[in-house]
Design a protein around this motif. Structure first.
Motif, mmCIF file in Angstrom:
data_model
loop_
_atom_site.group_PDB
_atom_site.id
_atom_site.type_symbol
_atom_site.label_atom_id
_atom_site.label_comp_id
_atom_site.label_asym_id
_atom_site.label_seq_id
_atom_site.Cartn_x
_atom_site.Cartn_y
_atom_site.Cartn_z
ATOM 1 N N ALA A 111 0.838 -1.207 0.000
ATOM 2 C CA ALA A 111 0.000 0.000 0.000
ATOM 3 C C ALA A 111 0.868 1.251 0.000
ATOM 4 N N SER A 112 0.414 2.304 -0.700
ATOM 5 C CA SER A 112 1.176 3.559 -0.704
ATOM 6 C C SER A 112 1.111 4.237 0.658
ATOM 7 N N ASN A 113 -0.043 4.115 1.338
ATOM 8 C CA ASN A 113 -0.239 4.933 2.551
ATOM 9 C C ASN A 113 0.262 4.271 3.838
ATOM 10 N N LYS A 146 4.175 -7.578 -4.554
ATOM 11 C CA LYS A 146 4.396 -6.615 -5.644
ATOM 12 C C LYS A 146 4.570 -5.282 -4.921
ATOM 13 N N ALA A 147 5.830 -4.771 -4.954
ATOM 14 C CA ALA A 147 6.129 -3.538 -4.208
ATOM 15 C C ALA A 147 5.362 -2.363 -4.783
ATOM 16 N N HIS A 148 4.962 -1.422 -3.913
ATOM 17 C CA HIS A 148 4.360 -0.191 -4.431
ATOM 18 C C HIS A 148 5.475 0.649 -5.029
ATOM 19 N N SER A 149 5.234 1.177 -6.231
ATOM 20 C CA SER A 149 6.305 1.871 -6.962
ATOM 21 C C SER A 149 6.715 3.192 -6.317
ATOM 22 N N SER A 150 5.964 3.672 -5.336
ATOM 23 C CA SER A 150 6.368 4.939 -4.715
ATOM 24 C C SER A 150 7.354 4.733 -3.552
ATOM 25 N N PHE A 185 9.208 -5.965 -8.473
ATOM 26 C CA PHE A 185 8.911 -4.568 -8.799
ATOM 27 C C PHE A 185 8.217 -4.533 -10.160
ATOM 28 N N GLY A 186 7.576 -3.402 -10.431
ATOM 29 C CA GLY A 186 7.021 -3.235 -11.779
ATOM 30 C C GLY A 186 5.630 -2.653 -11.751
ATOM 31 N N SER A 187 5.094 -2.443 -12.938
ATOM 32 C CA SER A 187 3.779 -1.802 -13.043
ATOM 33 C C SER A 187 2.671 -2.769 -12.628
ATOM 34 N N GLY A 188 1.638 -2.201 -12.046
ATOM 35 C CA GLY A 188 0.519 -3.027 -11.602
ATOM 36 C C GLY A 188 -0.151 -3.737 -12.758
ATOM 37 N N ARG A 189 -0.339 -2.985 -13.839
ATOM 38 C CA ARG A 189 -1.069 -3.554 -14.976
ATOM 39 C C ARG A 189 -0.316 -4.717 -15.609
ATOM 40 N N ALA A 211 -10.262 -3.821 -10.604
ATOM 41 C CA ALA A 211 -9.648 -4.462 -11.779
ATOM 42 C C ALA A 211 -9.075 -5.827 -11.383
ATOM 43 N N LEU A 212 -8.448 -5.890 -10.215
ATOM 44 C CA LEU A 212 -7.868 -7.169 -9.779
ATOM 45 C C LEU A 212 -8.958 -8.184 -9.426
ATOM 46 N N MET A 213 -10.059 -7.706 -8.837
ATOM 47 C CA MET A 213 -11.188 -8.609 -8.535
ATOM 48 C C MET A 213 -11.704 -9.258 -9.827
ATOM 49 N N GLU A 230 -8.746 -3.742 -0.070
ATOM 50 C CA GLU A 230 -9.269 -2.657 0.753
ATOM 51 C C GLU A 230 -9.158 -1.400 -0.092
ATOM 52 N N MET A 231 -10.296 -0.717 -0.312
ATOM 53 C CA MET A 231 -10.287 0.341 -1.316
ATOM 54 C C MET A 231 -10.768 1.681 -0.770
ATOM 55 N N SER A 232 -12.031 1.989 -1.047
ATOM 56 C CA SER A 232 -12.481 3.364 -0.834
ATOM 57 C C SER A 232 -13.480 3.470 0.323
HETATM 58 P P1 NAP Z 1 -3.435 2.303 -6.682
HETATM 59 O O1 NAP Z 1 -3.265 3.210 -7.824
HETATM 60 O O2 NAP Z 1 -4.660 1.485 -6.657
HETATM 61 O O3 NAP Z 1 -2.140 1.351 -6.640
HETATM 62 C C1 NAP Z 1 -1.986 0.317 -5.670
HETATM 63 C C2 NAP Z 1 -1.222 -0.849 -6.300
HETATM 64 O O4 NAP Z 1 -2.065 -1.503 -7.245
HETATM 65 C C3 NAP Z 1 0.019 -0.423 -7.054
HETATM 66 O O5 NAP Z 1 0.989 -1.419 -6.888
HETATM 67 C C4 NAP Z 1 -0.450 -0.362 -8.484
HETATM 68 O O6 NAP Z 1 0.607 -0.558 -9.408
HETATM 69 C C5 NAP Z 1 -1.463 -1.495 -8.529
HETATM 70 N N1 NAP Z 1 -2.515 -1.273 -9.529
HETATM 71 C C6 NAP Z 1 -3.257 -0.154 -9.684
HETATM 72 N N2 NAP Z 1 -4.152 -0.323 -10.679
HETATM 73 C C7 NAP Z 1 -3.972 -1.579 -11.153
HETATM 74 C C8 NAP Z 1 -4.597 -2.346 -12.186
HETATM 75 N N3 NAP Z 1 -5.574 -1.849 -12.943
HETATM 76 N N4 NAP Z 1 -4.163 -3.599 -12.402
HETATM 77 C C9 NAP Z 1 -3.157 -4.125 -11.652
HETATM 78 N N5 NAP Z 1 -2.544 -3.451 -10.656
HETATM 79 C C10 NAP Z 1 -2.933 -2.184 -10.413
HETATM 80 O O7 NAP Z 1 -3.374 3.065 -5.301
HETATM 81 P P2 NAP Z 1 -2.308 4.105 -4.725
HETATM 82 O O8 NAP Z 1 -1.187 4.296 -5.682
HETATM 83 O O9 NAP Z 1 -1.977 3.648 -3.397
HETATM 84 O O10 NAP Z 1 -3.114 5.453 -4.568
HETATM 85 C C11 NAP Z 1 -3.941 5.983 -5.584
HETATM 86 C C12 NAP Z 1 -5.278 6.368 -4.984
HETATM 87 O O11 NAP Z 1 -5.854 5.242 -4.313
HETATM 88 C C13 NAP Z 1 -5.235 7.433 -3.897
HETATM 89 O O12 NAP Z 1 -5.222 8.731 -4.415
HETATM 90 C C14 NAP Z 1 -6.486 7.136 -3.106
HETATM 91 O O13 NAP Z 1 -7.593 7.723 -3.721
HETATM 92 C C15 NAP Z 1 -6.627 5.655 -3.196
HETATM 93 N N6 NAP Z 1 -6.160 4.954 -1.971
HETATM 94 C C16 NAP Z 1 -7.075 4.647 -1.038
HETATM 95 C C17 NAP Z 1 -6.686 3.993 0.116
HETATM 96 C C18 NAP Z 1 -7.676 3.620 1.161
HETATM 97 O O14 NAP Z 1 -7.296 2.937 2.089
HETATM 98 N N7 NAP Z 1 -8.905 4.015 1.077
HETATM 99 C C19 NAP Z 1 -5.353 3.667 0.335
HETATM 100 C C20 NAP Z 1 -4.418 4.003 -0.650
HETATM 101 C C21 NAP Z 1 -4.856 4.639 -1.797
HETATM 102 P P3 NAP Z 1 1.515 0.633 -9.989
HETATM 103 O O15 NAP Z 1 2.829 0.442 -9.374
HETATM 104 O O16 NAP Z 1 1.532 0.426 -11.470
HETATM 105 O O17 NAP Z 1 0.871 1.926 -9.616
#
Ligand code: NAP
Length: 526
Positions: free
Chosen positions: A157-159, A184-188, A218-222, A248-250, A265-267
């Motif tokens: 997770a990024s956060n 899969k490490a978060h790229s940030s 490491f690498g892109s999520g997609r 998308a993963l679901m 865990e999402m939104s």
């Molecule tokens: P994210 O964009 O969903 O990325 C999380 C992980 O999933 C990354 O490793 C990403 O890979 C991968 N990923 C994203 N889309 C994918 C897809 N379509 N297919 C496969 N893998 C995919 O989340 P984030 O970078 O942490 O933050 C972006 C936004 O998510 C925030 O601005 C916020 O709105 C929301 N968020 C919500 C929570 C919460 O707990 N509610 C927590 C964190 C973030 P990459 O390395 O390619 O990016």
């Protein structure tokens, strides 16, 4: 320890050959060294095949040996010392006390899972002994225990760069269950991921475990993320991030020849209900406490209070004035990444442009990747008629919905999607019918109901539920925080009419593990 940019495929170090990844310091905008190479399909295949091979021995490891390994993961993370803390701070902009606190939580939850499996009760053993003389038909002997699912893919997770990333809650729960993990490490925060990954890799080696118990890619999520979720060796997925990514993963997991569970865990906007007597007696106090909660971690917590549903009347103005003043005084904080900052800005701009909303307050002028807090107000009827207002704005932003009566409060609640938490601020003098109605409606919408508090500050304990109906999570039947998270990576198996010598120890005649079991419907402790 040198951060090299290599992936860890079991015991092997591999420099990825797909797209290059660099961390960006969100406080300075600088690109950080080293370069990390993104993985390929071949790298994912290698990690998954190693994990599949490791599963056979890892799942058979005694509870004590697996617990000792998990304890070592925690100890090795602590041994990384200041280097880890400094790297996390540079990659995420999080302040030192928060990083040190999160490291403590990460290590604490690993140790808690180790402790959980030591006593063996997590195996959920049940026994129904044979009844050969039962009429009209005899009953055969049935015994049940839970077993691990198999290799698990975890998305950092990024956060929560520590507590929900490489050695975070998902990894701890999966290891405890007996599942190898591929992260899969978060790229940030790739440097943080490599450091923690090496701590885990060392624990695997020190305990003489099969190298495939842990890998880090490491690498892109997609590309890399999707390849992981699609790999036949993977049997479950843990994810924290955006609704788009998780959904998308679901879909990907459900479309596999063998569909697998995704625990995403999402939104969540975490509604907070302010009842009339609470507002009348301590409106100003609630206002400043709300702001303290929404400012925590620049609002980048999944439990941040993004929605306040308040009854207009005595104390409402005190609440608004106090929240407004607290926001105006609060210093802006750096957000986790330029992408998250940009998404926050867009979300706030969108709310500012809506004619039905009034902006109650704005934080101090912010710079670069800093979060400028925002508080908006809308009437209950405008909220109910506008779907857009139910969307999460990830950061220190909150919307106050002004209600004229109890019925409107319940209608607002019923219009929401699934949430992680819901809070009620009330006194003993509130209308019990309203309180009961809110609790009843909240039970159907959230995973945790909070009395006179806020969702931020999630306790890692046995009774915690950090989950909720979609889109808070992909599957509201589980939790990602606390020891009950182990259930996500296990499934029950029943042994019918099995000779004692072939039975698992958890359900054998002797109770070799000395665990608590449900025998013929009664809890038996030895
Ligand atoms: P994210 O964009 O969903 O990325 C999380 C992980 O999933 C990354 O490793 C990403 O890979 C991968 N990923 C994203 N889309 C994918 C897809 N379509 N297919 C496969 N893998 C995919 O989340 P984030 O970078 O942490 O933050 C972006 C936004 O998510 C925030 O601005 C916020 O709105 C929301 N968020 C919500 C929570 C919460 O707990 N509610 C927590 C964190 C973030 P990459 O390395 O390619 O990016």
């Amino acid at each position: 320890m040198t951060i090299s940019g290599h992936m860890l495929l079991g015991a092997e170090e591999v420099m990825g050959t797909s797209a290059q990844i660099n961390a960006i310091n969100p406080a300075t905008g600088e690109k950080m060294a080293p370069d990390f190479g993104g993985g390929t399909q071949a790298d994912v295949d290698k990690a998954c095949n190693k994990a599949a091979k490791a599963f056979s021995s890892f799942r058979r490891l005694s509870n004590e040996k697996r617990a000792a390994f998990i304890d070592s993961c925690a100890d090795n993370i602590m041994e990384l010392g200041d280097e880890l803390v400094e790297r996390v701070m540079a990659e995420t902009g999080l302040p030192q006390p928060r990083v040190v606190g999160e490291r403590g939580r990460t290590v604490g939850q690993l140790k808690l899972f180790a402790q959980l499996i030591r006593d063996g009760n997590y195996l959920g053993a049940r026994i129904d002994t044979a009844m050969p003389d039962r009429e009209p038909l005899p009953r055969l002997d049935h015994r049940m225990q839970y077993i691990p699912l198999g290799p698990v893919a975890v998305f950092g997770a990024s956060n929560f760069p520590l507590a929900f990333s490489v050695a975070g809650g998902d990894t701890a729960a999966a290891f405890a269950a007996g599942c190898p993990v591929i992260v899969k490490a978060h790229s940030s925060h790739p440097g943080t991921s490599e450091l923690v990954g090496r701590a885990l890799q060392k624990a695997v080696a020190d305990h003489g475990l099969d190298e495939g118990v842990f890998s880090l890619v490491f690498g892109s999520g997609r590309e890399v993320g999707s390849a992981l979720v699609s790999h036949p060796a993977i049997k479950a997925v843990g994810f924290t991030g955006s609704e788009g990514g998780g959904t998308a993963l679901m879909k990907l997991a459900a479309a596999r020849p063998e569909p697998i569970p995704v625990y995403a865990e999402m939104s969540s906007i975490n509604p907070v209900f302010l009842l009339p007597d609470a507002l009348a007696t301590r409106g100003a106090e609630i206002g400043s406490n709300l702001v303290a909660s929404m400012m925590m971690g620049a609002g980048q917590f999944c439990t941040s209070p993004g929605l306040v549903i308040a009854m207009a009347g005595d104390g409402y103005d005190d609440f608004v004035a106090s929240a407004r003043d607290s926001i105006a005084e609060a210093a802006p904080q750096t957000m986790l990444s330029p992408t998250i900052h940009e998404a926050y800005q867009k979300g706030v701009e969108h709310l500012s442009s809506m004619s039905q909303l009034s902006q109650l307050s704005q934080g101090k002028e912010a710079q670069g990747c800093q979060c400028r807090a925002a508080l908006f107000e809308v009437s209950a009827s405008d909220f109910i008629s506008n779907e857009d207002l139910r969307e999460e704005v990830f950061g220190s932003c909150s919307l106050v919905v002004r209600c004229d009566n109890a019925e409107q409060m319940i209608t607002v609640l019923n219009s929401l999607r699934g949430q992680l938490t819901g809070a009620i601020h009330a006194t003993d003098a509130e209308d019990p019918e309203l309180v009961d109605g809110l609790i009843e409606a909240l039970e159907l919408k959230v995973g945790r109901i909070i009395w006179n508090g806020f969702g931020t500050g999630v306790e890692v304990c046995h009774a915690m539920v950090h989950g909720g109906p979609y889109p808070a999570t992909a599957d509201g039947r589980s939790t990602s925080v606390g020891t009950a998270a182990i259930d996500r990576y296990m499934r029950p198996v029943c042994y019918q009419n099995m000779p004692n010598k072939y039975l698992p120890k958890s359900v054998d005649e002797e109770n070799s593990l000395g665990i608590c079991r449900l025998v013929n419907g009664e809890v038996v402790t030895n």
